[in-house]
Design a protein around this motif. Structure first.
Motif, short mmCIF file in Angstrom:
data_model
loop_
_atom_site.label_atom_id
_atom_site.label_comp_id
_atom_site.label_asym_id
_atom_site.label_seq_id
_atom_site.Cartn_x
_atom_site.Cartn_y
_atom_site.Cartn_z
N ASP A 1 -21.38 -21.91 13.51
CA ASP A 1 -22.66 -22.16 12.80
C ASP A 1 -23.01 -23.61 12.45
O ASP A 1 -24.18 -24.06 12.15
CB ASP A 1 -22.60 -21.42 11.42
N GLU A 58 -24.34 -26.93 15.96
CA GLU A 58 -25.69 -27.78 16.58
C GLU A 58 -25.93 -28.69 15.57
O GLU A 58 -26.58 -29.81 16.08
CB GLU A 58 -26.84 -26.54 16.16
N TYR A 60 -20.00 -23.04 23.79
CA TYR A 60 -21.37 -22.58 23.01
C TYR A 60 -22.65 -22.50 23.96
O TYR A 60 -23.33 -23.51 23.77
CB TYR A 60 -21.70 -23.39 21.74
N PRO A 61 -22.58 -21.47 24.66
CA PRO A 61 -23.83 -21.59 25.91
C PRO A 61 -25.34 -21.43 25.06
O PRO A 61 -26.12 -21.97 25.68
CB PRO A 61 -23.35 -20.23 26.50
N GLU A 62 -25.42 -21.09 23.97
CA GLU A 62 -26.68 -20.75 23.15
C GLU A 62 -27.00 -22.25 22.87
O GLU A 62 -28.11 -22.40 22.66
CB GLU A 62 -26.50 -20.00 22.02
N LEU A 63 -26.10 -23.29 22.77
CA LEU A 63 -26.52 -24.49 22.51
C LEU A 63 -26.80 -25.40 23.61
O LEU A 63 -27.07 -26.67 23.47
CB LEU A 63 -25.44 -25.21 21.22
N ARG A 64 -26.68 -24.92 24.81
CA ARG A 64 -26.48 -25.69 25.99
C ARG A 64 -27.90 -26.34 26.34
O ARG A 64 -27.83 -27.71 26.72
CB ARG A 64 -26.03 -24.61 26.82
N ASP A 65 -28.97 -25.79 26.09
CA ASP A 65 -30.26 -26.29 26.62
C ASP A 65 -30.65 -27.39 25.54
O ASP A 65 -31.19 -28.54 26.17
CB ASP A 65 -31.38 -25.30 26.44
N TYR A 95 -23.95 -28.17 34.20
CA TYR A 95 -24.36 -27.20 33.32
C TYR A 95 -26.03 -27.06 33.56
O TYR A 95 -26.70 -26.44 32.90
CB TYR A 95 -24.19 -27.66 31.88
#
Length: 964
Positions: A406, A409, A438-443, A472
């Motif tokens: 959590d 980020e 953490y793929p959700e933070l990748r962009d 990535y």
């Protein structure tokens, strides 16, 4: 330090400065004559000479009566002080006949001395009375103390507190020596005195006697004055704590009587009282309430104390509490973290080490906020701890984000601001792990990373950044954006600046024009135009960081960029415009690799082949189809496996630390309830066993064989005095025990003169002793060590017979073993590399051993050098490797780092070849470790030759120390 021995074999020791001339001490007749002088200064000189002569063994029987006649009634305070020293060393008993069993009789003159002492005890001057009472604390003769006790008791009621507190000490001393025989009502007398006394020091001295001689009365006094204990002063409170530990360990049922007092002392204004009360409370009770109160007090002391040493001691106590009461310490975690603002890096490191295991889901946000705030403060380059401290904060934030997604980020967003400064390598390594985990933070991270490329100035950081983008960026939009940003930073090829020949005419560059307004001398305004030609430095400053690194000839970065651009093109199905730009850029990289790689031939060849492979993949569809999956997918898989291995290793290390062997299965079990209270066992704390071992240097269990390893022969068996030394090393201190054996039929006066070479300092020298015929004696000396530089102890034995014949014996030199100061330690790979680049001294030792197994050789070096292997070694794989490269690390007790790199290769005949490189900040560690490694290699050769039946010793090992 001077010593004198009386007839009861009691030692009295004190220092006495000598202002006498170098001609020696005056004779007994001269001393007696000077004592008759009317000048106080002359009397002081004579009395001082008499004292020093007595300390040297002279009797001077005539001087005693002269002192009584001419000095006993003096009013000079300095002379009175010297007389007290004289009364201490003067023989007080008549010499007894040899073999007589009768008790020696007191000298008749001592009756006059007792009368003089009594006059001083009744003197109207409180200074004279107090000094005499302090002197009585050194007297151990019943015949002298008996007549004075009435006057000592009267001093307990004196108006001045200086007299009363010294009177309490004198009564304690007399009662301890002779008990009720001398003072029948000693305990009751002190009880009445302490109830009526108001002075803090006097009350403390009285309680000291009750504590040691009348424990029941002392406990009763505490019970009746619980609310007033804190008003009695710091010294009194510390005695109460000592009494609490003594009683509660002997009788655990008594704890309830002292709990209230302990909780009151936690809030004491004295830091020492609060600290002692904390660990006393924790040692007596493991209840959560007690531990919580102690932890809160420790954290309060940590914030209030300014001394760094005090803070480190408190942090060690908190670390001990963490092992058994981590949940309780989580409640005061934020208070502990306040100490992270200290400018001392050791304190900051200790705080982070204690705090990180205590982070949980409820306090992680607050902890991360504190760490980010400190990280922003560390940007100030003037701080001495900024760089190392920033690395510690980055690692701490990495640990928090890995355990609690959590906060990941917010942590990444903060750390990205540091990607262009010091500590950027740790930041980008952290970002690389976050992108994978953490793929959700990748962009969001990739977009921030693209925008930060222009801020990167270091090659290793740029390499990792390009690898992250190449691995990535998988969506078409992100690939195109990343490609455009990279090409924009790179610029157009070529990347080689061709220097013009001196004979050729240089093209004139257009000057730049700068116009500005200036004020003339008469106050009017004018316009000034300045023409300047662009310099090479100006052109380099206009370059982006990425292009500058390529132009400077960073061949490895070129190969990473070629791989990244190729991945972009493969994922975009070889988009034509992208492929063309990439090929032109790759050709520029190949030119850099061919022209700039003269000093790095192997790296240039490898990079050139990699760039050529990238070109083939972009031009040949068959090659690209064959390698596309490997090129675009296998990198992430391998990196994910690496993160898993590192996580398992960290968990395994933390588990091994927590589950380390505290005691062996066959160790003795100490049961406190079965110990005899009168044998002294009741006074020993539960941890005193380990403390005593550390104090004596026997940290490893201390068998007799271990002690023999540090025993050295100093003289030969045929010498008149045989001597051997035993060294006990305890970190900064060395205790040298000398065994001297008189091998002659005469009594010898023996003096051992010691000297040192290196960072050694003799603190306490051996005293001169008289050794009887064929007798032996043990002397001791204390030596202070300040570093691990090569040290040596040498000296001479000087002996003298009764006939006046003197002799000298030179002692063998004692060399300190560096292994006594080297301890295995752990550090990260980044810290090891930074130390390796920073340290100046290197020692290169060639591998010369009969060991034929690579892993066995590594284990042998690790064991004999007392170091820790930082490189994970695969031992049970199917394919046996013929090469091994490993990093070893250790720290000395003085905080000095030792780095070792072992590079070994196994030849076809089974022999091992290679080098062992040692680096350190000081020359002593590098040379000493090199000698140690050379020595253990020779020893292995000798052992193997003996087992095989071959004669002869080992050959010379290679080892050279070089300072840069």
């Amino acid at each position: 330090m001077s010593q004198a021995v009386n007839s009861n074999d009691d030692y009295c020791s004190f220092t006495l400065p000598s202002d006498l001339s170098q001609g020696g001490l005056p004779s007994e007749a001269d001393i007696c004559k000077d004592l008759e002088s009317s000048s106080a200064a002359v009397k002081r000189g004579a009395l001082k000479a008499a004292i020093m002569a007595m300390l040297g063994g002279e009797a001077l029987p005539r001087v005693l009566m002269q002192v009584i006649r001419f000095c006993i009634n003096t009013e000079d305070h300095q002379l009175k002080k010297l007389m007290m020293l004289y009364w201490e060393v003067v023989p007080k008993y008549q010499p007894s006949d040899a073999g007589s069993k009768e008790k020696p009789k007191l000298l008749p003159e001592m009756i006059l001395v007792c009368n003089a002492l009594m006059n001083d005890l009744n003197h109207p001057n409180e200074y004279v009375r107090g000094s005499m009472l302090r002197f009585l604390c050194k007297v151990k003769d019943f015949e002298i103390l008996g007549p004075l006790m009435a006057s000592v008791k009267q001093c307990l009621e004196h108006r001045h507190s200086y007299v009363r507190k010294n009177a309490a000490l004198a009564i304690f001393h007399c009662f301890r020596l002779f008990g009720t025989k001398l003072i029948p009502d000693g305990a009751e007398l002190m009880e009445r005195f302490i109830l009526a006394e108001t002075d803090i020091c006097a009350r403390r001295n009285a309680f000291l006697m009750l504590f040691n001689e009348a424990e029941g009365i002392a406990i009763e006094f505490i019970s009746q004055n619980v609310d007033d204990i804190m008003k009695f002063g710091e010294g009194f409170a510390l005695l109460v704590l000592e009494l609490t530990r003594k009683v509660c360990r002997r009788e655990p049922a008594q704890k309830s009587r002292f709990v209230r007092v302990l909780f009151q002392m936690l809030s004491s204004d004295s830091a020492s009282v609060s600290y002692e009360a904390c660990w006393t409370l924790v040692s007596l009770s493991s209840a959560p309430t007690a531990v919580r109160a102690a932890a809160a007090t420790y954290s309060s002391l940590l914030s209030s104390q300014a001394d760094n040493n005090v803070k480190l001691i408190i942090l060690e106590r908190l670390e001990e509490l963490k092992k058994k009461h981590s949940k309780v310490l989580q409640e005061v975690l934020m208070d502990i973290l306040k100490a992270i603002a200290s400018p001392n890096p050791d304190i900051c490191k200790k705080v982070i080490d204690i705090s990180m295991p205590l982070v949980n889901s409820r306090n992680v946000e607050e902890v991360v906020t504190v760490l980010k705030r400190e990280l922003l403060k560390s940007q100030d380059s003037d701080l001495e701890k900024s760089s190392a401290f920033r690395d510690m904060l980055v690692q701490a934030l990495h640990s928090c984000s890995s355990r609690f997604p959590d906060v990941a980020e917010g942590v990444v967003t903060t750390l990205m601001d540091f990607i262009g400064g010091d500590g950027a390598l740790n930041v980008v390594i952290f970002v690389r792990a976050i992108v994978e985990q953490y793929p959700e933070l990748r962009d969001g991270v990739l977009q921030t990373l693209q925008n930060s490329v222009s801020d990167v100035t270091k090659s290793e950081v740029m390499c990792i950044t390009m690898w992250i983008l190449g691995e990535y960026c998988v969506e078409a939009e992100s690939i195109q954006s990343a490609f455009d940003d990279v090409m924009s930073e790179l610029g157009e090829p070529p990347f080689i600046v061709v220097e013009e020949n001196k004979d050729e005419k240089k093209e004139e560059k257009e000057p730049t024009t700068t116009t500005k307004n200036v004020v003339l001398a008469d106050g009017t305004y004018a316009t000034q135009t300045v023409y300047s030609e662009p310099t090479k430095k100006d052109m380099e400053e206009k370059m982006s960081g990425l292009r500058k690194l390529v132009v400077e000839g960073d061949i490895f970065l070129c190969s990473i960029l070629a791989s990244t651009l190729t991945k972009f093109c493969l994922r975009m199905n070889k988009k034509k415009s992208m492929v063309v730009k990439s090929l032109l850029t790759l050709c520029g990289f190949a030119q850099v690799a061919s022209l700039k790689g003269s000093s790095q031939k192997s790296a240039a060849v490898d990079s050139h082949e990699r760039i050529s492979l990238c070109c083939r993949m972009l031009l040949d569809d068959k090659t690209s189809d064959m390698l596309k999956e490997t090129w675009t997918e296998k990198g992430k898989v391998t990196f994910s496996q690496l993160l898993g291995v590192m996580k398992e290793k960290k968990e395994r290390e933390s588990k091994s630390e927590e589950e380390g062997v505290v005691s062996q299965a066959d160790d003795l079990i100490h049961i406190r309830q079965l110990k005899s209270g009168t044998a002294g066992g009741g006074d020993i704390d539960l941890d005193d066993g380990s403390d005593l071992l550390r104090a004596t240097g026997a940290q490893g269990g201390g068998s007799g064989l271990d002690g023999l390893k540090h025993t050295y022969q100093l003289t030969g068996f045929s010498d008149s005095v045989y001597s051997e030394a035993s060294l006990v090393v305890n970190d900064y201190d060395i205790k040298l025990e000398l065994l001297l054996i008189n091998r002659t039929p005469d009594a010898l006066s023996i003096n051992v003169e010691l000297s040192t070479i290196g960072d050694l300092k003799i603190v306490e020298r051996p005293q001169m002793r008289v050794v009887g015929p064929l007798d032996q004696v043990t002397l001791s000396a204390s030596i202070k060590v300040s570093s691990t530089e090569t040290g040596r102890i040498f000296g001479t034995i000087v002996y003298e017979k009764a006939s006046g014949e003197k002799g000298y014996i030179n002692l063998n030199d004692l060399h300190l073993d560096i292994m006594d100061y080297i301890k295995p330690a752990t550090c990260s790979d980044e810290v090891f590399r930074s130390f390796w680049a920073e340290f100046e001294w290197e020692n290169k030792v060639a591998v010369s051993t009969t060991i034929t197994d690579i892993h066995q050789f590594l284990d042998h070096i690790v064991e004999k050098t007392n170091m820790k292997c930082l490189t994970p070694v695969q031992r049970d794989d199917g394919n046996k490797s013929l090469f091994l490269a490993a990093n070893l690390y250790a720290r000395s007790v003085f905080g000095e780092d030792a780095l070792v790199n072992v590079s070994v290769e196994q030849k076809g005949d089974g022999q091992l070849t290679g080098y062992i490189r040692i680096r350190s900040k000081t020359q002593g560690i590098a040379l000493s470790l090199g000698d140690r490694i050379t020595k253990v290699q020779r020893k292995v050769e000798e052992v193997v030759k003996e087992e095989s039946g071959e004669g002869g010793g080992g050959g010379e090992g290679e080892g050279a120390g070089s300072g840069q």
